[in-house]
Design an enzyme around this catalytic site. Sequence first.
Site, PDB file in Angstrom:
ATOM      1  N   HIS A 129       9.911 -78.393  15.235  1.00 44.51           N
ATOM      2  CA  HIS A 129      10.674 -79.526  14.662  1.00 44.51           C
ATOM      3  C   HIS A 129      11.925 -79.065  13.910  1.00 44.51           C
ATOM      4  O   HIS A 129      12.363 -79.733  12.967  1.00 44.51           O
ATOM      5  CB  HIS A 129       9.802 -80.367  13.714  1.00 44.51           C
ATOM      6  CG  HIS A 129       8.473 -80.739  14.276  1.00 44.51           C
ATOM      7  ND1 HIS A 129       8.227 -81.922  14.943  1.00 44.51           N
ATOM      8  CD2 HIS A 129       7.293 -80.062  14.302  1.00 44.51           C
ATOM      9  CE1 HIS A 129       6.964 -81.970  15.341  1.00 44.51           C
ATOM     10  NE2 HIS A 129       6.373 -80.850  14.970  1.00 44.51           N
ATOM     11  N   SER A 183      40.785 -73.343  15.899  1.00 43.51           N
ATOM     12  CA  SER A 183      41.287 -74.697  15.745  1.00 43.51           C
ATOM     13  C   SER A 183      42.806 -74.685  15.728  1.00 43.51           C
ATOM     14  O   SER A 183      43.423 -73.704  15.307  1.00 43.51           O
ATOM     15  CB  SER A 183      40.738 -75.272  14.445  1.00 43.51           C
ATOM     16  OG  SER A 183      41.592 -76.277  13.953  1.00 43.51           O
ATOM     17  N   LYS A 242      38.880 -71.358  11.534  1.00 45.06           N
ATOM     18  CA  LYS A 242      37.784 -71.735  12.419  1.00 45.06           C
ATOM     19  C   LYS A 242      37.492 -70.717  13.521  1.00 45.06           C
ATOM     20  O   LYS A 242      38.383 -70.146  14.116  1.00 45.06           O
ATOM     21  CB  LYS A 242      38.072 -73.090  13.090  1.00 45.06           C
ATOM     22  CG  LYS A 242      37.980 -74.295  12.178  1.00 45.06           C
ATOM     23  CD  LYS A 242      36.632 -74.479  11.506  1.00 45.06           C
ATOM     24  CE  LYS A 242      35.504 -74.833  12.417  1.00 45.06           C
ATOM     25  NZ  LYS A 242      35.536 -76.201  12.911  1.00 45.06           N
ATOM     26  N   GLU A 245      29.109 -74.653  23.666  1.00 40.94           N
ATOM     27  CA  GLU A 245      29.196 -76.129  23.695  1.00 40.94           C
ATOM     28  C   GLU A 245      29.455 -76.637  25.105  1.00 40.94           C
ATOM     29  O   GLU A 245      28.913 -77.662  25.529  1.00 40.94           O
ATOM     30  CB  GLU A 245      30.303 -76.604  22.750  1.00 40.94           C
ATOM     31  CG  GLU A 245      29.970 -76.374  21.282  1.00 40.94           C
ATOM     32  CD  GLU A 245      31.169 -76.657  20.382  1.00 40.94           C
ATOM     33  OE1 GLU A 245      31.074 -77.544  19.548  1.00 40.94           O
ATOM     34  OE2 GLU A 245      32.199 -75.976  20.522  1.00 40.94           O
TER      35      GLU A 245
END
Length: 489
Positions: free
Chosen positions: A153, A274, A280, A287
Amino acid sequence: MGDILRKARLSTQPADVLAFTSSIDVDEWIFEADITVDRAHLVMLTEEGIIAGDVCSLILSALDTIQDGGIAELPPEEDVHAAIESKLISRVSEDIGGRMHTGRSRNDEVATCIRLKLRDELLRMMRELASLREVLIAHAKMHTETLMPGYTHTQHAQPTTLAHHLLAHAGALGRDYARLADAYVRTNISPLGAAAFAGTGFQVNRARTCELLGFDGVIENSMDAVSARDFMIESASAFANLMTNLSRIAAEMILWSSSEFDFITIDDRYASTSSIMPQKKNPDVAELIRGKMGSTVAALVGILTITKALPQSYNRDLQEATPHLWSAATCTLASVRMTAGMIDTMTVHEENLARQATTGFAMATELADALVRRCGIPFRTAHQIVGMLARMDAAPSLETIDEISLSMTGRRLSDSGLDEQAISDALDPVSGIRAHVSGGPAPDDVVRVINIFENTLQKDLIALDARCKHVNDATGMLDREVQACKHVR
Ligand code: ARG
């Protein structure tokens, strides 16, 4: 223009309708396969005396030139099959080139081309997936002692090792591999000779084209041969399953590389930055793998819904299904490769992993087990005692455990042999893990599983090499037959 098939029967098609009908853009995938199928068909037609040797020779030579020109140089026709034939006829005359399509239809032709191309894609995919499994196993070997938190979980559950975690993914990917190998069996069978759907009155030798193309058998029923696309569903479904597993790895790498987790650093080459936030470092590759999983499933659903409820036999709808297969194959192959690279180049923050391994009272199960072993109480009782400890957020001292057990059971566990040493032993993650030998993180057991996985991988690679060899041998045989046919004249 777009007319070799229509010119006698139908009027010319306007450009927008031809563009709507044509599969030529996507047919790039099967251009080489089509030339190969043409060659095998021609060799067979000549051997069976259906076309003359000198005709075959002229067509084969023209096909070489057409192949060199590539799909871009083909005239506009509704698909690659018609376009190659059209170009052939314009080069060697209809009297010669118009004989290539004897005893054949585009229906068996396209099904054969898709199977040939998909077969190559499956072989490449299996090779890449074997490498990914190898990478996972290699990194598991390096991390048999690397403690980390295990989760259920997404909550700290019990400590484990990084090796144990990586092998969980290797196990799943081993099954994905088996699914691909299985899909190959039902892909690598030949529809050629089925013609439109009813076979042909020409005495075509289906076994011979099957052999020349490196197929493992023929599809016996000619109607099934041209209309079946279940092999595409099966491969796309194996791709989707594999992508699901890759998306799980990707999602973990995204989480693990966040500053909240800080378990790993993803190598720069798999990250982006970024355009506005200069600090970043984003896990874009992971992704995209997660995103491409969605595209792969979409492709599977596309094939399923396009082929659903199609009456026998060939329907043009089928053309619409094929691009989904190539899209799924492209997403999946690239994702397998990216995943292997990302894992192979990641930096593991072992100290942080070890520190996190025992947070969140992750040794609670070990402590409950120790109470059972030491004091002979039922596991459910031990579970409640330790559960109460967690609820109170109290340190697991002998005194507190005794208090809880007294109030719950009327007895002190120290009277049944519990002491501070037994408690602190139970809370030691290293010795706890050593005891988890039932497929668990105990380093010896992990090594046992590594050996099993390595053996399976070895066997898979031997079988893969045999399949590649069979295909390559057939390619060599077809090449030799083509050369021999070219020299007749
Ligand atoms: N481009 C077609 C396809 O992909 C090839 C077969 C065409 N057959 C036909 N009867 N129109 O399905």
